[in-house]
Design an enzyme around this catalytic site. Structure first.
Site, mmCIF file in Angstrom:
data_model
loop_
_atom_site.group_PDB
_atom_site.id
_atom_site.type_symbol
_atom_site.label_atom_id
_atom_site.label_comp_id
_atom_site.label_asym_id
_atom_site.label_seq_id
_atom_site.Cartn_x
_atom_site.Cartn_y
_atom_site.Cartn_z
ATOM 1 N N CYS B 83 0.823 -1.219 0.000
ATOM 2 C CA CYS B 83 0.000 0.000 0.000
ATOM 3 C C CYS B 83 0.852 1.262 0.000
ATOM 4 O O CYS B 83 0.323 2.365 -0.123
ATOM 5 C CB CYS B 83 -0.946 -0.011 1.189
ATOM 6 S SG CYS B 83 -1.891 -1.530 1.263
ATOM 7 N N HIS B 333 -9.237 3.735 -1.330
ATOM 8 C CA HIS B 333 -7.876 3.219 -1.177
ATOM 9 C C HIS B 333 -7.518 2.260 -2.318
ATOM 10 O O HIS B 333 -7.417 1.056 -2.112
ATOM 11 C CB HIS B 333 -7.757 2.535 0.191
ATOM 12 C CG HIS B 333 -6.384 2.044 0.531
ATOM 13 N ND1 HIS B 333 -5.231 2.602 0.029
ATOM 14 C CD2 HIS B 333 -5.976 1.028 1.341
ATOM 15 C CE1 HIS B 333 -4.185 1.950 0.517
ATOM 16 N NE2 HIS B 333 -4.611 0.988 1.299
#
Lengths: 134, 385
Positions: B83, B333
């Site tokens: 991420c 996200h």
């Protein structure tokens, strides 16, 4: 899935084999080629005890694809020897009665079926100590 | 080393982008960034993307994007750090410009996550943890952060209600962001009554599955004025640090050492401390992550960030606005793009172009982007010029 991916982990998953640095004594599970504390490269093979203390836990209600038939299930971090922790499932337990700090035994169990061929993967899971007395 | 500025920003609308492919998303964001800067050509390209392989069956994303952006034969490479892929891609671009190898570099990020179902997405995201000693046992990412949350809550006496103030705040911010996936307010009660994903984390404690892309253009500060009409934003500090891949190998589970070290280095480079920062974008993949990241970077003492959202300290208009973009929770996200979008928010704020969510007198902003359970953290500090 190739069986080598499964069987090369046997010493750890079946026997909890860890490595203790011959210079500084730090213990690693799984074993490593170099100590991250003193950078020594020689280790003594030791076996971890099949018991520990629950540090923290969760109950997985949205599982990954390979565990979709098991949810809900508990997973926790367990301190096995001082300073050495592992992650595994906690089974045969009332999910509402888990508590950080409780003692757990580790047992040899089926963990998951790996890949399209469904190779059976065994390893360690934790169970409550109280079950042994009752 | 040369000083480096950001001169162009662009992102797609984030959400469930059924009509757009991986390449469509990236190219749309990249073209917007190039148009924003007013440039027609780039020297080099970085693409942050966590798992084109598992989400889309596509690797070798660098040349794919260079091809469809029409910039071949410039060098192009995909950067992967789970991420934190976007933040690390930005840092690679920064270093390439700073060292003098290139003048105009595009740093972008993309993830197309809705082409697989939820359990496959959960599996793909889980590969950012230790596959053999964490994921093998059935732990998921919400699960890993739930393990952190339980430790933090027990140590500092924080409740689920305290923690729920984080997503409530970030949704209130996202309401003002036209690119956010969720432009709607939520309440503490809605968070607490949302389904349990991994105890003690509810669904509304978790950032969503998102499609989206983001891109920025970097150049030497001294050339910014001649290359672009846009007000340049200077990169004051850039740092990256790693930690154990497995959460269980940390001495202190609720402390993100990678974020602590990266922020310390970035502050040292910028020659400022946390007190000089006007706004922060942190990696709130889960409510607890925002809390732990803020404490690990020194914005709050241990145990103090847990109630900060509820007290209004971290809201727009508060003492330290955190995630005014809406954060990962409300903005969305798309993992590889998240780090770049954090930079975009800082640039908009420092250009004084953030509209309804503008932080007044914003001069210095910090972005913290992390991978896994903070096994990697990348921190950037930006300043208005």
């Amino acid at each position: 899935m190739f069986p080598a991916k499964i069987w090369r982990e046997f010493p750890q998953r079946y026997r909890l084999e860890a490595a203790k640095c011959k210079k500084c004594g730090k213990t690693f599970f799984p074993p490593r080629l170099v100590c991250n504390s003193c950078f020594h490269r020689e280790f003594e093979s030791i076996k971890l005890p099949w018991e520990g203390t629950l540090v923290t836990y969760t109950i997985i209600r949205t599982p990954p694809s390979s565990f979709s038939d098991q949810a809900p299930y508990a997973v926790g971090i367990i301190e096995v020897v001082p300073g050495l922790k592992i992650t595994c499932q906690i089974v045969d337990v009332d999910l509402d009665k888990l508590a950080s700090g409780q003692k757990l035994f580790l047992e040899f169990r089926l963990i998951q079926k790996d890949g399209k061929q469904g190779v059976l993967c065994y390893g360690y899971k934790a169970v409550p100590v109280a079950d042994y007395n009752s | 080393m040369r000083e480096v500025a950001v001169i162009g920003i662009g992102m797609t609308k984030w959400g469930e982008c059924w009509k757009s492919s991986l390449r469509d998303l990236f190219v749309e964001a990249a073209l917007k960034a190039m148009d924003d800067a007013g440039i027609a050509q780039i020297d080099s390209l970085y693409v942050g993307c966590m798992s084109g392989g598992l989400f889309n069956g596509q690797e070798h994303i660098g040349p794919l994007m260079a091809d469809y952006l029409g910039v071949c034969p410039v060098p192009a490479v995909r950067v992967e750090s789970a991420c934190a892929s976007g933040g690390v891609a930005f840092r690679q671009a920064y270093m390439e410009v700073a060292c003098g190898m290139s003048d105009i570099v595009l740093a972008g990020g993309v993830e197309k996550m809705t082409d697989v179902d939820g359990s496959e997405a959960t599996y793909a995201l889980g590969t950012a943890a230790d596959q053999e000693y964490e994921s093998f046992h059935g732990i998921t990412f919400p699960g890993l952060y739930a393990l952190i949350a339980r430790v933090y809550m027990q140590k500092y006496g924080i409740t689920s209600q305290d923690m729920a103030a984080v997503p409530v705040k970030n949704h209130a911010h996202g309401l003002k962001n036209p690119n956010a996936q969720f432009q709607r307010a939520i309440t503490i009660e809605e968070v607490l009554h949302s389904s349990m994903v991994a105890d003690p984390l509810h669904l509304l404690d978790c950032s969503p599955i998102t499609d989206g892309a983001a891109a920025v253009i970097l150049c030497p500060l001294e050339k910014a004025k001649s290359l672009s009409q846009k007000r340049p934003v200077k990169i004051l500090g850039s740092a990256h640090a790693t930690d154990s891949i497995a959460l269980h190998d940390r001495k202190q589970i609720e402390f993100f050492a990678s974020a602590a070290i990266a922020s310390k280095k970035a502050f040292a480079q910028a020659k400022i401390g946390p007190e000089s920062v006007n706004l922060v974008e942190v990696h709130d993949c889960f409510s607890i992550a925002e809390i732990c990241a803020l404490e690990s970077m020194g914005f709050f003492a241990p145990g103090q960030a847990g109630k900060a959202a509820g007290q209004g300290i971290t809201a727009l208009g508060g003492k330290l606005p955190v995630n005014v973009s809406g954060g990962l929770k409300s903005k969305g996200h798309p993992v590889g793009a998240t780090g770049i979008a954090q930079i975009i928010e800082l640039v908009e704020q420092l250009r004084n172009e953030a509209g309804q969510r503008q932080v007044q007198n914003a001069k210095i902003g910090l972005a913290q982007n992390m991978g896994g359970t903070a096994a990697s953290s990348v921190v950037h500090i930006l300043e208005a010029c």
